[in-house]
Write a protein that holds these residues in place. Structure first.
Motif, PDB file in Angstrom:
ATOM      1  N   PRO A 103      -4.901  -8.817  -6.763  1.00 56.98           N
ATOM      2  CA  PRO A 103      -3.907  -9.132  -7.799  1.00 56.98           C
ATOM      3  C   PRO A 103      -2.988 -10.253  -7.336  1.00 56.98           C
ATOM      4  CG  PRO A 103      -4.040  -6.775  -7.441  1.00 56.98           C
ATOM      5  CD  PRO A 103      -4.845  -7.423  -6.359  1.00 56.98           C
ATOM      6  N   ARG A 104      -2.633 -11.116  -8.257  1.00 59.36           N
ATOM      7  CA  ARG A 104      -1.720 -12.217  -7.943  1.00 59.36           C
ATOM      8  C   ARG A 104      -0.374 -11.663  -7.498  1.00 59.36           C
ATOM      9  NH1 ARG A 104      -3.375 -13.237 -12.840  1.00 59.36           N
ATOM     10  NH2 ARG A 104      -1.305 -13.069 -13.713  1.00 59.36           N
ATOM     11  N   GLU A 105       0.193 -12.272  -6.484  1.00 57.32           N
ATOM     12  CA  GLU A 105       1.504 -11.839  -5.990  1.00 57.32           C
ATOM     13  C   GLU A 105       2.526 -11.907  -7.115  1.00 57.32           C
ATOM     14  OE1 GLU A 105       4.640 -13.486  -2.795  1.00 57.32           O
ATOM     15  OE2 GLU A 105       2.583 -13.291  -2.092  1.00 57.32           O
ATOM     16  N   GLY A 106       3.250 -10.837  -7.292  1.00 56.10           N
ATOM     17  CA  GLY A 106       4.274 -10.775  -8.327  1.00 56.10           C
ATOM     18  C   GLY A 106       3.754 -10.328  -9.686  1.00 56.10           C
ATOM     19  N   SER A 107       2.422 -10.257  -9.859  1.00 60.44           N
ATOM     20  CA  SER A 107       1.868  -9.797 -11.131  1.00 60.44           C
ATOM     21  C   SER A 107       1.974  -8.276 -11.196  1.00 60.44           C
ATOM     22  CB  SER A 107       0.395 -10.219 -11.247  1.00 60.44           C
ATOM     23  OG  SER A 107      -0.396  -9.468 -10.332  1.00 60.44           O
ATOM     24  N   PRO A 108       1.850  -7.698 -12.400  1.00 56.57           N
ATOM     25  CA  PRO A 108       1.928  -6.237 -12.493  1.00 56.57           C
ATOM     26  C   PRO A 108       0.928  -5.532 -11.577  1.00 56.57           C
ATOM     27  CG  PRO A 108       2.070  -7.195 -14.671  1.00 56.57           C
ATOM     28  CD  PRO A 108       1.744  -8.326 -13.723  1.00 56.57           C
ATOM     29  N   GLY A 109      -0.278  -6.067 -11.485  1.00 52.88           N
ATOM     30  CA  GLY A 109      -1.282  -5.461 -10.618  1.00 52.88           C
ATOM     31  C   GLY A 109      -0.913  -5.504  -9.151  1.00 52.88           C
ATOM     32  N   TYR A 110      -0.129  -6.494  -8.765  1.00 53.54           N
ATOM     33  CA  TYR A 110       0.289  -6.638  -7.369  1.00 53.54           C
ATOM     34  C   TYR A 110       1.110  -5.440  -6.913  1.00 53.54           C
ATOM     35  CZ  TYR A 110       2.683  -8.661  -3.309  1.00 53.54           C
ATOM     36  OH  TYR A 110       3.188  -8.887  -2.062  1.00 53.54           O
ATOM     37  N   TRP A 111       1.909  -4.882  -7.803  1.00 56.23           N
ATOM     38  CA  TRP A 111       2.816  -3.782  -7.447  1.00 56.23           C
ATOM     39  C   TRP A 111       2.125  -2.427  -7.496  1.00 56.23           C
ATOM     40  CZ3 TRP A 111       6.668  -5.848  -5.122  1.00 56.23           C
ATOM     41  CH2 TRP A 111       7.083  -7.135  -5.501  1.00 56.23           C
ATOM     42  N   ARG A 112       0.899  -2.390  -7.980  1.00 51.98           N
ATOM     43  CA  ARG A 112       0.158  -1.136  -8.131  1.00 51.98           C
ATOM     44  C   ARG A 112       0.071  -0.366  -6.809  1.00 51.98           C
ATOM     45  NH1 ARG A 112      -4.545  -3.068 -10.353  1.00 51.98           N
ATOM     46  NH2 ARG A 112      -3.408  -3.129 -12.302  1.00 51.98           N
ATOM     47  N   ARG A 113      -0.173  -1.058  -5.699  1.00 52.93           N
ATOM     48  CA  ARG A 113      -0.371  -0.354  -4.417  1.00 52.93           C
ATOM     49  C   ARG A 113       0.851   0.462  -4.013  1.00 52.93           C
ATOM     50  NH1 ARG A 113       0.302  -4.380   0.734  1.00 52.93           N
ATOM     51  NH2 ARG A 113       0.315  -2.421   1.821  1.00 52.93           N
ATOM     52  N   TRP A 114       2.038   0.087  -4.488  1.00 51.64           N
ATOM     53  CA  TRP A 114       3.261   0.808  -4.144  1.00 51.64           C
ATOM     54  C   TRP A 114       3.736   1.756  -5.245  1.00 51.64           C
ATOM     55  CZ3 TRP A 114       3.346  -4.613  -3.150  1.00 51.64           C
ATOM     56  CH2 TRP A 114       3.299  -4.953  -1.791  1.00 51.64           C
ATOM     57  N   LEU A 115       3.389   1.484  -6.491  1.00 51.92           N
ATOM     58  CA  LEU A 115       4.051   2.180  -7.598  1.00 51.92           C
ATOM     59  C   LEU A 115       3.132   3.016  -8.485  1.00 51.92           C
ATOM     60  CD1 LEU A 115       6.450  -0.742  -8.583  1.00 51.92           C
ATOM     61  CD2 LEU A 115       6.930   1.219  -7.092  1.00 51.92           C
ATOM     62  N   THR A 116       1.850   3.057  -8.183  1.00 51.28           N
ATOM     63  CA  THR A 116       0.926   3.805  -9.029  1.00 51.28           C
ATOM     64  C   THR A 116       1.131   5.310  -8.913  1.00 51.28           C
ATOM     65  OG1 THR A 116      -1.384   4.106  -9.645  1.00 51.28           O
ATOM     66  CG2 THR A 116      -0.924   3.905  -7.295  1.00 51.28           C
ATOM     67  N   ASN A 117       0.848   5.998  -9.984  1.00 52.85           N
ATOM     68  CA  ASN A 117       0.814   7.463  -9.979  1.00 52.85           C
ATOM     69  C   ASN A 117      -0.614   7.967  -9.770  1.00 52.85           C
ATOM     70  OD1 ASN A 117       3.558   8.099 -10.374  1.00 52.85           O
ATOM     71  ND2 ASN A 117       3.360   7.609 -12.544  1.00 52.85           N
ATOM     72  N   ALA A 118      -1.586   7.061  -9.812  1.00 52.70           N
ATOM     73  CA  ALA A 118      -2.990   7.451  -9.713  1.00 52.70           C
ATOM     74  C   ALA A 118      -3.357   7.946  -8.315  1.00 52.70           C
ATOM     75  CB  ALA A 118      -3.884   6.269 -10.096  1.00 52.70           C
ATOM     76  N   ASP A 119      -2.676   7.470  -7.281  1.00 51.15           N
ATOM     77  CA  ASP A 119      -2.940   7.885  -5.910  1.00 51.15           C
ATOM     78  C   ASP A 119      -1.864   8.890  -5.507  1.00 51.15           C
ATOM     79  OD1 ASP A 119      -2.824   8.080  -3.073  1.00 51.15           O
ATOM     80  OD2 ASP A 119      -3.816   6.139  -2.873  1.00 51.15           O
ATOM     81  N   PRO A 120      -2.245  10.145  -5.243  1.00 51.87           N
ATOM     82  CA  PRO A 120      -1.234  11.168  -4.948  1.00 51.87           C
ATOM     83  C   PRO A 120      -0.408  10.872  -3.692  1.00 51.87           C
ATOM     84  CG  PRO A 120      -3.462  12.088  -4.766  1.00 51.87           C
ATOM     85  CD  PRO A 120      -3.595  10.692  -5.260  1.00 51.87           C
ATOM     86  N   THR A 121      -0.997  10.221  -2.702  1.00 47.80           N
ATOM     87  CA  THR A 121      -0.239   9.884  -1.486  1.00 47.80           C
ATOM     88  C   THR A 121       0.824   8.843  -1.798  1.00 47.80           C
ATOM     89  OG1 THR A 121      -2.157  10.391  -0.103  1.00 47.80           O
ATOM     90  CG2 THR A 121      -0.414   9.048   0.884  1.00 47.80           C
ATOM     91  N   VAL A 122       0.451   7.811  -2.547  1.00 48.97           N
ATOM     92  CA  VAL A 122       1.404   6.764  -2.938  1.00 48.97           C
ATOM     93  C   VAL A 122       2.523   7.372  -3.768  1.00 48.97           C
ATOM     94  CG1 VAL A 122       1.709   4.669  -4.330  1.00 48.97           C
ATOM     95  CG2 VAL A 122      -0.259   4.881  -2.796  1.00 48.97           C
ATOM     96  N   LYS A 123       2.166   8.267  -4.668  1.00 40.48           N
ATOM     97  CA  LYS A 123       3.172   8.907  -5.517  1.00 40.48           C
ATOM     98  C   LYS A 123       4.180   9.692  -4.675  1.00 40.48           C
ATOM     99  CE  LYS A 123       3.672  11.857  -9.561  1.00 40.48           C
ATOM    100  NZ  LYS A 123       2.971  12.659 -10.569  1.00 40.48           N
ATOM    101  N   LEU A 124       3.694  10.456  -3.701  1.00 36.85           N
ATOM    102  CA  LEU A 124       4.598  11.214  -2.827  1.00 36.85           C
ATOM    103  C   LEU A 124       5.483  10.287  -1.997  1.00 36.85           C
ATOM    104  CD1 LEU A 124       2.343  14.130  -1.523  1.00 36.85           C
ATOM    105  CD2 LEU A 124       4.330  14.303  -3.031  1.00 36.85           C
ATOM    106  N   LEU A 125       4.893   9.220  -1.439  1.00 40.14           N
ATOM    107  CA  LEU A 125       5.687   8.279  -0.638  1.00 40.14           C
ATOM    108  C   LEU A 125       6.750   7.605  -1.495  1.00 40.14           C
ATOM    109  CD1 LEU A 125       2.882   6.689   1.555  1.00 40.14           C
ATOM    110  CD2 LEU A 125       4.732   8.191   2.333  1.00 40.14           C
ATOM    111  N   ARG A 126       6.387   7.225  -2.715  1.00 44.41           N
ATOM    112  CA  ARG A 126       7.354   6.582  -3.612  1.00 44.41           C
ATOM    113  C   ARG A 126       8.487   7.544  -3.941  1.00 44.41           C
ATOM    114  NH1 ARG A 126       4.558   6.039  -7.920  1.00 44.41           N
ATOM    115  NH2 ARG A 126       5.603   7.690  -9.058  1.00 44.41           N
TER     116      ARG A 126
END
Length: 144
Positions: A103-126
């Protein structure tokens, strides 16, 4: 006076560092209850890494807040990430055009790795990080 000469000056950075250390310790213990097989030290390292990498990405993008909605099938970044490209082969001999675009830096997809709810580990860390969230779409650190 004699007392003031022996006191060290405490900076804002010192206060923030002490606050964050305590935050990470407290939240890591809470997360360890949800993931007892992981271990507090490993959780704290992941939480620190998650928070630091998100903070650096936001700083690099010059953002205090990120607007992020979970993508759907109409997310242009998702479609673009699988579009064929032409280019030289990489060192493994796989043509560059066959590799998904990050994903392009700064695009909505770029932030997915930190802000997604689809990955339970990411969700807990967030949820354990010092982020505030408005309407489940606007994310920013509690202390700027």
């Amino acid at each position: 006076s004699h007392i003031s000469r022996h006191h060290q000056r405490i900076t804002r950075n010192d206060l923030v560092a002490a606050f964050m250390d305590e935050w990470f310790r407290k939240e890591s213990r809470k997360l360890a209850e949800k993931a007892p097989n992981v271990g507090v030290e490993r959780i704290e390292a992941a939480l620190r890494s998650y928070t630091t990498s998100l903070a650096f990405a936001m700083y690099k993008a010059r953002l205090n807040e990120v607007v992020f909605l979970e993508p759907n099938v109409f997310d242009p970044d998702q479609w673009d990430s699988f579009a064929p490209r032409s280019g030289p082969a990489d060192t493994a001999g796989i043509p560059d055009r066959d590799m998904p675009l990050p994903p392009r830096e700064g695009s909505p997809g770029y932030w997915r790795r930190w802000l997604t709810n689809a990955d339970p580990t990411v969700k807990l860390l967030r949820q354990a990080s010092p982020l505030r969230c408005v309407d489940n779409t606007i994310h920013g650190f509690t202390h700027q």
